[in-house]
Motif scaffolding. Structure first.
Motif, PDB file in Angstrom:
ATOM      1  N   ALA A 153     -25.355   3.639  49.852  1.00 54.00           N
ATOM      2  CA  ALA A 153     -25.083   4.522  48.715  1.00 54.00           C
ATOM      3  C   ALA A 153     -24.305   5.766  49.137  1.00 54.00           C
ATOM      4  O   ALA A 153     -23.398   6.216  48.427  1.00 54.00           O
ATOM      5  N   ARG A 159     -20.692   4.969  49.395  1.00 52.63           N
ATOM      6  CA  ARG A 159     -20.117   4.783  48.063  1.00 52.63           C
ATOM      7  C   ARG A 159     -19.943   6.134  47.379  1.00 52.63           C
ATOM      8  O   ARG A 159     -18.932   6.376  46.711  1.00 52.63           O
ATOM      9  N   LEU A 160     -20.910   7.012  47.578  1.00 52.10           N
ATOM     10  CA  LEU A 160     -20.848   8.348  46.971  1.00 52.10           C
ATOM     11  C   LEU A 160     -19.658   9.134  47.524  1.00 52.10           C
ATOM     12  O   LEU A 160     -18.923   9.783  46.775  1.00 52.10           O
ATOM     13  N   GLN A 204     -23.717   8.121  36.317  1.00 54.40           N
ATOM     14  CA  GLN A 204     -23.594   7.060  37.320  1.00 54.40           C
ATOM     15  C   GLN A 204     -23.446   7.657  38.723  1.00 54.40           C
ATOM     16  O   GLN A 204     -23.950   7.090  39.696  1.00 54.40           O
ATOM     17  N   LEU A 220     -26.005   7.354  42.082  1.00 49.96           N
ATOM     18  CA  LEU A 220     -25.604   7.114  43.478  1.00 49.96           C
ATOM     19  C   LEU A 220     -26.243   8.142  44.411  1.00 49.96           C
ATOM     20  O   LEU A 220     -26.708   7.811  45.503  1.00 49.96           O
ATOM     21  N   GLN A 279     -29.832   7.286  44.910  1.00 46.19           N
ATOM     22  CA  GLN A 279     -29.975   6.167  45.853  1.00 46.19           C
ATOM     23  C   GLN A 279     -29.758   6.624  47.287  1.00 46.19           C
ATOM     24  O   GLN A 279     -30.488   6.225  48.198  1.00 46.19           O
TER      25      GLN A 279
END
Lengths: 194, 194
Positions: free
Chosen positions: B82, B85-86, B130, B134, B137
Motif C-alpha cells: 500500500a 501505491r500511495l 480512496q 490507501l 492500509q
C-alpha cells in the motif's frame, strides 16, 4: 426588515463582522451596504469607526500579519540551530493560522487590486522569504536532506500549512495542537517509517 | 468592436477557452456573453456546440476527474504494498494536476451551487476517500509512522499537492518532474536528515 441596532460596536467587534462578510462574499463583492446590513447598524455609524471598507481590510490583514511576524521575534525562532527554528516557526505559523482563522483566511485570499491588497501581498512575500532563508540556513548546516530544493520546499511547506484554512473548523474535527503537530511531523519527518 | 471570427472551434478548443474564462472570472461571474467575447464567436455558435455554460463546466471538471480517477486504475496504483501505491498515486496526482492545470484548478475552485458542481465535489471526495483508504492500509501494514492520524495526513497531503495550482506555471520555474518528486520526498521522507 430589521431594525437598526444601536451602535454598540468597538473597533474589534466591527472588524470581526466585516471579516466574516469579506470571507463570505469576497472583498471585491462586499459593499458598505452589505457591511451595514450584517452589522445591523447604519452606514454612517460604520463611518464613525472607519473611513471605509479598505480601512477594515487593512486592519484585518494587519492583524493576521502581526500574528505571523510576531512569531519570528519569539525566542524559539531566534535562538538555536536553523532547523529547530524552522520547525518552531512551522508549528507556530499553523497555530497562528488557526487562532486567527478568519483574518489569515482573508489574508490568503487577497488579490492585489488595491494599495492595501498590494501591501498585504508584499508583506506575505516578506514572511515567506524569511522562512525560505531559515530553510536555506538549515540546509547549509547539514540538517536538511541534500536533495531538497529550498524554493520548492518553501512553497510546499506553506501550501501544506495554508491549506488548513480550507477545512479546519475550531468547533469540530481535530483540535489545533493535533493539527500543528501533524504538520510538523509530516513536513520534517515524513509519513513513512524509515 | 471585433468582427466575429468564423466558428472553427472543436469541442476541445472551445472548452479550453471557456476554462480560461471560468478561472479568470469565476464560474458564477461568467456569462455566455463573456464566453462569446473570449471565443470571438456568437452566442448562437456556442449553442451549436453545447447547451450552455453548465455543460462546459461539466466537461471541464469531467476531464480533470477522468485524469485523477485514471491514476487509480494504473498498475502502479493497483499492485504492491500500500505504501508504494500511495507514493505512486501521490506522484501521479501531482503530475496530472500540472498536465491538466486549468481543468484541475477549476475543479478545486468549484463551490457546489449547481448540480454539476455538487457532482464534482462528490467525485472529488470519492477520490480523496480512496487515497485515505490507501493511507489506512499502508498504516495497517506498518509502513507509516505510528503517530500518524490518517484523516489529518490525507488532508495535509492533498493540501500540499493542490497548492501547486497557486504557483506552478509550465513556462517558468521548476519543471513538472522536479515538482512531483519534491512532493513525494517531502510527504514521505520529510525535510529533515534522520
Amino acid at each position: 426588515m430589521t431594525m437598526a441596532r444601536r451602535d454598540t460596536y468597538t473597533p474589534d467587534t466591527l472588524l470581526a463582522v466585516a471579516v466574516r462578510v469579506f470571507n463570505e462574499r469576497g472583498y471585491d463583492g462586499t459593499s458598505m451596504e452589505h457591511l451595514s446590513k450584517a452589522a445591523g447598524i447604519s452606514k454612517s455609524s460604520i463611518y464613525h469607526h472607519v473611513r471605509g471598507k479598505e480601512e477594515l481590510l487593512r486592519r484585518a490583514v494587519a492583524r493576521a500579519l502581526d500574528g505571523l511576524f510576531g512569531i519570528l521575534a519569539e525566542p524559539g525562532a531566534t535562538g538555536g540551530r536553523a532547523v529547530e527554528r524552522l520547525e518552531y516557526v512551522t508549528r507556530r505559523t499553523a497555530e497562528v493560522l488557526m487562532a486567527e482563522l478568519p483574518y489569515v483566511t482573508l489574508l490568503l485570499r487577497v488579490h492585489g487590486n488595491t494599495d492595501t491588497e498590494r501591501w498585504a501581498l508584499a508583506r506575505r512575500r516578506e514572511f515567506d522569504q524569511q522562512v525560505a532563508e531559515l530553510l536555506k540556513q538549515a540546509a547549509a548546516e547539514g540538517d536538511l536532506r541534500a536533495d531538497i530544493d529550498v524554493r520548492l520546499a518553501t512553497r510546499l511547506l506553506f501550501g501544506m500549512i495554508n491549506s488548513i484554512v480550507e477545512w479546519y473548523r475550531p468547533e469540530r474535527g481535530s483540535a489545533a495542537p493535533e493539527v500543528s503537530a501533524a504538520v510538523v511531523r509530516m513536513a520534517f519527518a515524513g509519513l513513512r517509517v524509515t
